[in-house]
Design an enzyme around this catalytic site. Structure first.
Site, PDB file in Angstrom:
ATOM      1  N   SER A 211      44.908  43.464   8.921  1.00 46.25           N
ATOM      2  CA  SER A 211      45.059  42.512   7.824  1.00 46.25           C
ATOM      3  C   SER A 211      45.893  43.141   6.709  1.00 46.25           C
ATOM      4  CB  SER A 211      43.681  42.079   7.320  1.00 46.25           C
ATOM      5  OG  SER A 211      43.809  40.985   6.436  1.00 46.25           O
ATOM      6  N   ASN A 212      45.799  42.617   5.521  1.00 44.69           N
ATOM      7  CA  ASN A 212      46.552  43.164   4.390  1.00 44.69           C
ATOM      8  C   ASN A 212      45.727  43.017   3.121  1.00 44.69           C
ATOM      9  OD1 ASN A 212      47.169  40.465   3.187  1.00 44.69           O
ATOM     10  ND2 ASN A 212      48.225  40.230   5.145  1.00 44.69           N
ATOM     11  N   ASP A 213      46.288  43.440   1.999  1.00 44.95           N
ATOM     12  CA  ASP A 213      45.510  43.519   0.755  1.00 44.95           C
ATOM     13  C   ASP A 213      45.404  42.214  -0.019  1.00 44.95           C
ATOM     14  OD1 ASP A 213      44.521  46.078   0.600  1.00 44.95           O
ATOM     15  OD2 ASP A 213      46.461  46.895  -0.002  1.00 44.95           O
TER      16      ASP A 213
END
Ligand SMILES: Cc1cc2nc3c(=O)[nH]c(=O)nc-3n(C[C@H](O)[C@H](O)[C@H](O)COP(=O)(O)O)c2cc1C
Length: 399
Positions: A211-213
Site C-alpha cells: 500500500s502507500n501512505d
C-alpha cells in the site's frame, strides 16, 4: 460548513439535556461560535455552569437580568446568530413556540428570532404522540421551522418507544442538510460528483499487502466540500475514515475494486476527482492462504489499471476530470505531463517529500495545473480549505 457560524443554542427541560453538552462541543469543535440560553427547567437537569465553562460564554436564563443598559438581552440574543437550535425541545416549549407565548428568556428570544430555527424535540412517547403535540409540530413545520423526528428506542421511563433524542450523527447530518438548503447559492446543485480517496491495498496473502501512505483525508475533505456546494456526492474510498451520512460511500480495498466502482458510475457523473493514491502495481498472484516465512521472497508485480487515464479517454465535454500528482521532485514537469497524458482538466500537484504536508497530515500545499491558466500555488493550509478551492475551481469549470 459550521465554521464561523454563530449559533444560539436553546436548551429546554428534558432528560436529554446532558446529551446536548456533547452536541455543543461538536458544534464548537467544527468551528461554530455557540451561545447558550436555558429554561429554568433545563437547569434542573444540567447546571448552567457546565454550558458556561464549555462554551466559554455566559448562559442566559433570566429575562429580567438586564445587566447592560445598552441592550435588551433577549432581543440581542435573538438578533445575534446565523442559526438557532433548540435541543432538547420540550413538549412545553414546543407548545409555547406554536402559540407565540413569550413568558421566559428562551420563549421570548425565540419569538423574536428571524434566522433559521432547527429544533430537536425529545420526550415521552405518549407526550410525543399526543394530538396536541402533533398539531404543534405541524404548526411549526408550516412556519418553516425544522422539527427533527425523534428516534425510537429505549426511553428514560424504562420502556421502548418514539421520543428519544436522536444520535449525534443523525443530528449533525440533518443540520448540515438544513444549513445547505437555507444557505448561500449552491453552484453544484443537481450535479453528480464522484470522489476517490485513500491508498489502495494490494493483497499478497490474507494478512499482507502492498500500500502507500495516503490517509484519505484530502479526498474525504473534497467530498464534504462538494456536498456543501450542493452536489450529489459518491465517495469511493479505500480509507477507513468516517463519512457524513449525506454522502454515498462505497468502501473498496484494491485498485481493481476502485477501478470497477469508478468505471461503472463515471458516465453519468458531472465530475470525477481522483484524490485516491491508487497503487500502480499489485502482486501477480494473491495467495489465498497465509504464506509461511521464508529466507527470500520474490514478488512479481503486474501493472494496475490506470483509472484516471481510462476515464480521460471516456470523458465527455460536459464532464470535469481532476487528478492529483504526488511527487517528490520535478513537480511542475510531471504534473504538466500528467495533465496532457490523462486528458485531465485539472491536476492538483503536491510535494510529498516534506513531512508537514501531503500524505497523512492535516495540511497541504498544492499547485493547480490546468490547460488555459497559469499554474496557481495554494499555500500551506488545512486540507479542508484546499478542498474548498478545488471545488470552487470545478464549479467554475462546470458552470
Ligand atoms: C425527570 C423529568 C424528566 C423530564 N423529561 C422530559 C422530556 O424528556 N421531555 C419533555 O418535553 N419534558 C420532560 N419533562 C417535563 C418538563 O421538564 C416540564 O414540562 C417543564 O415544564 C418544561 O419546561 P421548559 O419547557 O420551560 O423547559 C421532564 C420532567 C421531569 C421531572
Amino acid at each position: 460548513m459550521l465554521k464561523g457560524k454563530k449559533i444560539a443554542l436553546y436548551v429546554t427541560g428534558g432528560i436529554a439535556v446532558y446529551k446536548v453538552v456533547d452536541l455543543m462541543r461538536s458544534l464548537i469543535k467544527a468551528g461554530a461560535e455557540v451561545q447558550v440560553a436555558m429554561t429554568e427547567s433545563a437547569t434542573q437537569f444540567v447546571s448552567p455552569l457546565t454550558f458556561q465553562v464549555l462554551s466559554k460564554r455566559n448562559v442566559y436564563r433570566n429575562i429580567f437580568a438586564e445587566d447592560d443598559p445598552a441592550k435588551v438581552n433577549h432581543i440581542h440574543f435573538a438578533d445575534w446568530p446565523d442559526l438557532a437550535i433548540v435541543a432538547p425541545l420540550s413538549a412545553n416549549t414546543l407548545a409555547k413556540l406554536a402559540n407565540g407565548i413569550a413568558d421566559n428568556f428562551v420563549s421570548s428570544a425565540l419569538l423574536a428570532t428571524t434566522c433559521p430555527i432547527f429544533t430537536i424535540p425529545a420526550m415521552n412517547e405518549h407526550m410525543y404522540e399526543n394530538p396536541a403535540t402533533q398539531t404543534n409540530i405541524e404548526t411549526l413545520r408550516g412556519r418553516e421551522l425544522y422539527v427533527m423526528n425523534p428516534d425510537e428506542g429505549f426511553l428514560a421511563e424504562g420502556y421502548s418507544g418514539k421520543g428519544r433524542f436522536p444520535t449525534q450523527e443523525r443530528i449533525l447530518d440533518e443540520l448540515r442538510l438544513f444549513i445547505r438548503e437555507k444557505g448561500r447559492a449552491l453552484p453544484l446543485k443537481g450535479k453528480s460528483v464522484i470522489v476517490t480517496a485513500g491508498g489502495t491495498k494490494e493483497r499478497i496473502d490474507p494478512v499482507r499487502f502492498i500500500s502507500n501512505d495516503s490517509s484519505g483525508k484530502m479526498g474525504h475533505a473534497v467530498a464534504e466540500a462538494a456536498w456543501e456546494k450542493g452536489a450529489e456526492v459518491t465517495l469511493i474510498t479505500a480509507s477507513p475514515l468516517a463519512v457524513s451520512g449525506n454522502i454515498t460511500v462505497i468502501r473498496v480495498e484494491s485498485a481493481d475494486e476502485m477501478h470497477e466502482a469508478v468505471s461503472s458510475r463515471f458516465d453519468s457523473s458531472d465530475a470525477l476527482i481522483m484524490a485516491a493514491a491508487v497503487s500502480d502495481y499489485s502482486p501477480e498472484t494473491t495467495h489465498t492462504r497465509k504464506m509461511k516465512k521464508r529466507d527470500k521472497l520474490t514478488l512479481t508485480l503486474k501493472k494496475n489499471p490506470d483509472i484516471l487515464k481510462e476515464m480521460g479517454k471516456r470523458k465527455q465535454t460536459r464532464q470535469c476530470l481532476v487528478g492529483f500528482a504526488a511527487e517528490t521532485d520535478k513537480i511542475e514537469e510531471y504534473a504538466k505531463k500528467k495533465l496532457e497524458e490523462k486528458n485531465a482538466d485539472l491536476i492538483v500537484a503536491n510535494d510529498v517529500g516534506k513531512k508537514d504536508r501531503g500524505f497523512n497530515v492535516d495540511k497541504n500545499e498544492v499547485i493547480f495545473f490546468s490547460h488555459h491558466e497559469e499554474p496557481q500555488t495554494i499555500n500551506l493550509k488545512a486540507k479542508k480549505d484546499i478542498a474548498e478551492d478545488i471545488v470552487d475551481w470545478i464549479s467554475n469549470f462546470i458552470n
